[in-house]
Scaffold this motif. Structure first.
Motif, mmCIF file in Angstrom:
data_model
loop_
_atom_site.group_PDB
_atom_site.id
_atom_site.type_symbol
_atom_site.label_atom_id
_atom_site.label_comp_id
_atom_site.label_asym_id
_atom_site.label_seq_id
_atom_site.Cartn_x
_atom_site.Cartn_y
_atom_site.Cartn_z
ATOM 1 N N UNK A 43 0.687 -1.415 -0.053
ATOM 2 C CA UNK A 43 0.039 0.016 0.022
ATOM 3 C C UNK A 43 0.724 1.234 0.063
ATOM 4 N N UNK A 44 1.949 1.145 0.522
ATOM 5 C CA UNK A 44 2.671 2.242 0.776
ATOM 6 C C UNK A 44 3.318 2.765 -0.737
ATOM 7 N N UNK A 45 3.738 1.616 -1.379
ATOM 8 C CA UNK A 45 4.099 1.646 -2.965
ATOM 9 C C UNK A 45 3.193 2.368 -3.672
ATOM 10 N N UNK A 46 1.919 1.856 -3.373
ATOM 11 C CA UNK A 46 0.691 2.244 -4.350
ATOM 12 C C UNK A 46 0.633 3.979 -4.009
ATOM 13 N N UNK A 47 0.415 4.194 -2.627
ATOM 14 C CA UNK A 47 0.313 5.622 -2.262
ATOM 15 C C UNK A 47 1.583 6.745 -2.604
ATOM 16 N N UNK A 48 2.567 6.075 -2.707
ATOM 17 C CA UNK A 48 3.889 6.991 -3.307
ATOM 18 C C UNK A 48 3.730 7.335 -4.722
ATOM 19 N N UNK A 49 2.880 6.516 -5.474
ATOM 20 C CA UNK A 49 2.877 6.468 -6.989
ATOM 21 C C UNK A 49 2.252 8.137 -7.329
ATOM 22 N N UNK A 50 1.302 8.302 -6.367
ATOM 23 C CA UNK A 50 0.541 9.728 -6.489
ATOM 24 C C UNK A 50 1.735 10.872 -6.730
ATOM 25 N N UNK A 51 2.726 10.815 -5.865
ATOM 26 C CA UNK A 51 3.804 12.016 -5.746
ATOM 27 C C UNK A 51 4.597 11.800 -6.867
ATOM 28 N N UNK A 52 4.761 10.495 -7.164
ATOM 29 C CA UNK A 52 5.686 10.321 -8.351
ATOM 30 C C UNK A 52 5.155 11.248 -9.396
ATOM 31 N N UNK A 53 3.873 10.751 -9.850
ATOM 32 C CA UNK A 53 3.066 11.382 -10.946
ATOM 33 C C UNK A 53 3.028 12.890 -10.645
ATOM 34 N N UNK A 54 2.663 13.450 -9.543
ATOM 35 C CA UNK A 54 2.796 14.842 -9.347
ATOM 36 C C UNK A 54 3.948 15.488 -9.722
ATOM 37 N N UNK A 55 5.038 14.997 -9.070
ATOM 38 C CA UNK A 55 6.217 15.633 -9.449
ATOM 39 C C UNK A 55 6.714 15.942 -10.854
ATOM 40 N N UNK A 56 6.382 14.694 -11.706
ATOM 41 C CA UNK A 56 6.699 14.943 -13.081
ATOM 42 C C UNK A 56 5.420 15.970 -13.913
ATOM 43 N N UNK A 57 4.382 15.517 -13.367
ATOM 44 C CA UNK A 57 3.090 16.524 -13.720
ATOM 45 C C UNK A 57 3.524 18.181 -13.607
ATOM 46 N N UNK A 58 3.797 18.211 -12.655
ATOM 47 C CA UNK A 58 4.214 19.825 -12.235
ATOM 48 C C UNK A 58 5.202 20.463 -13.525
ATOM 49 N N UNK A 59 6.059 19.672 -13.911
ATOM 50 C CA UNK A 59 7.109 19.827 -14.591
ATOM 51 C C UNK A 59 6.508 20.035 -16.168
ATOM 52 N N UNK A 60 5.620 19.115 -16.735
ATOM 53 C CA UNK A 60 5.438 18.854 -18.061
ATOM 54 C C UNK A 60 4.003 19.894 -18.211
ATOM 55 N N UNK A 61 3.158 19.918 -17.208
ATOM 56 C CA UNK A 61 2.086 20.658 -17.525
ATOM 57 C C UNK A 61 2.226 21.905 -18.160
ATOM 58 N N UNK A 62 3.088 22.847 -17.830
ATOM 59 C CA UNK A 62 3.445 24.136 -18.640
ATOM 60 C C UNK A 62 3.508 23.959 -20.431
ATOM 61 N N UNK A 63 4.384 22.859 -20.409
ATOM 62 C CA UNK A 63 4.634 22.438 -21.686
ATOM 63 C C UNK A 63 3.143 22.117 -22.639
ATOM 64 N N UNK A 64 2.384 21.261 -21.739
ATOM 65 C CA UNK A 64 1.225 21.015 -22.496
ATOM 66 C C UNK A 64 0.066 22.018 -22.658
ATOM 67 N N UNK A 65 0.171 23.045 -21.893
ATOM 68 C CA UNK A 65 -0.877 24.120 -22.024
ATOM 69 C C UNK A 65 -0.328 25.040 -23.240
ATOM 70 N N UNK A 66 0.994 25.240 -23.104
ATOM 71 C CA UNK A 66 1.851 25.886 -24.396
ATOM 72 C C UNK A 66 1.326 25.447 -25.500
#
Length: 422
Positions: A43-66
């Motif tokens: 369950x800890x590995x499952x839960x950590x997945x959210x933060x892995x995705x969030x970390x990379x999403x914050x970097x990629x989102x501006x590029x997608x919006x542009x």
């Protein structure tokens, strides 16, 4: 306040519904995972997945919006969140849930960047502070409301997965139909981690440690409740207490931070967080005292996020604050990735109390490091520090940067002498 509501009510309502969905899925997976026989480490590995995705999403989102614009990014990511919510109960295995959590973390990060840039565009210089405050309040209201909805059905069925999926689907209706689709959008390139570490070692180390505390709190509180044999109602109350405390304590601590050495306040607040974790470790079997522990941990760990950013800003020029904000969010995200994993391992070693053991250790480390840094250089004078801006942990770099700009404006306005009466 009414002016803010009239211009940004759709955004605020939509973000509240998104937070209800996000709050429900975190708690629900913790409870359902226990029912499905997943181990604490799984369950800890499952839960950590959210933060892995969030970390990379914050970097990629501006590029997608542009590339494709706000409307398409928001609609696409929110649709994927809704779809993953429905798929969770259909594929009850660790790998599917882990992949789902990574995808949901990525999508929520992108949705936050998109919606928060809209909020910034909808607010004016005169009401930006109220807009940010309302935004944070609506986020907390959404997460707390999510815990109440956990009592609506049996977590062993499908209904509790359908509810957040529907709420997230409904969230984009007011936003996409009521908000201008072409707000201005710009983000500063983050400073390197080396630059920020040189400017504020305490800010960087504190943000990394706090990432672990917050991700344990957000990702593993429901797992702790399930492992400790709490009822569904008790787990919901336990999780909600963290966020109610954050909402109540954030502004008093902010007022205090503008009037004293922030390092000392960081030390005191970290010690209070460690004390709360110790209460949970020792008296976790008594539900009333467990809520006291949750209140102390939630009421201190969440404001620490804003305190550490404000402290780092004290050593920055105003034009560098937005760039530093992106770097600080990234450092916090790095710590958050490992938080649930280490918490799960410690719960395997110490039992459910390992949840509080991990938080106590991180907060004690922050106390010791803050005390050490106080011996290394003098604190800036109160007159030279910038204003505290209340920011919720998990905020995207956009809202952190906007909050920084508002704090700068407030500090500059307070330095402007009033006109003398004639």
């Amino acid at each position: 306040m009414f002016a803010v509501l009239s211009s940004a009510w759709a955004l605020l309502l939509g973000m509240m519904l998104l937070q209800v969905g996000n709050g429900m899925q975190g708690t629900l997976l913790g409870i359902r995972g226990e029912m499905e026989g997943f181990t604490t480490l799984e369950m800890s590995l499952v839960m950590s997945g959210y933060f892995v995705g969030f970390l990379f999403g914050s970097r990629r989102a501006p590029e997608m919006i542009a590339r494709v614009g706000h409307v398409r990014v928001f609609a696409a990511l929110a649709s994927m969140i809704s779809a993953v919510m429905i798929l969770y109960p259909a594929f009850t295995n660790v790998y599917a849930w882990g992949a789902g959590r990574i995808l949901i973390g990525f999508c929520f990060s992108g949705v936050y960047v998109t919606a928060e840039s809209w909020l910034n565009d909808a607010a004016s210089n005169e009401n930006r502070g109220k807009a940010l405050s309302l935004y944070m309040i609506m986020q907390m209201v959404g997460i707390v409301s999510a815990q109440g909805l956990m009592l609506a059905a049996d977590p062993g069925g499908f209904i509790l997965f359908i509810i957040p999926s529907v709420l997230i689907s409904l969230s984009f209706a007011p936003i996409l139909l009521s908000v201008s689709p072409t707000p201005a959008f710009d983000t500063a390139k983050p400073m390197t981690l080396r630059q920020i570490m040189k400017i504020s070692p305490l800010g960087c180390v504190g943000m990394f440690l706090l990432g672990g505390v917050f991700s344990a709190q957000f990702g593993m509180a429901a797992v702790y409740g399930a492992e400790a044999d709490l009822t569904i109602a008790q787990i919901s109350t336990f999780v909600a207490t963290f966020y109610v405390a954050a909402l109540l304590v954030q502004y008093p601590l902010g007022w205090l931070s503008d009037r004293m050495d922030r390092r000392l306040l960081i030390l005191i607040v970290s010690a209070a967080c460690a004390l709360g974790a110790l209460v949970g470790m020792v008296f976790g079997g008594f539900f009333a005292l467990l809520l006291v522990a949750a209140f102390l941990v939630g009421g201190t760990s969440n404001p620490l996020y804003s305190l550490l950013i404000a402290y780092t800003n004290d050593f920055l020029e105003h034009e560098d604050m937005a760039a530093a904000a992106g770097g600080m969010v990234f450092i916090n995200g790095l710590g958050a990735v490992f938080g649930p994993i280490i918490t799960g391992w410690m719960m395997g070693v110490f039992g459910p109390s390992g949840f509080f053991v991990f938080i106590a250790i991180l907060c004690a480390m922050m106390v010791l490091y803050a005390a050490y840094r106080m011996t290394q250089r003098a604190a800036p004078s109160i007159e030279d520090t910038d204003s505290y801006a209340a920011i919720a942990p998990g905020a995207s770099p956009v809202v952190v940067a906007v909050a920084q700009e508002y704090a700068i404006e407030e500090a500059q306005d307070s330095d402007t002498p009033d006109a003398k009466p004639e």
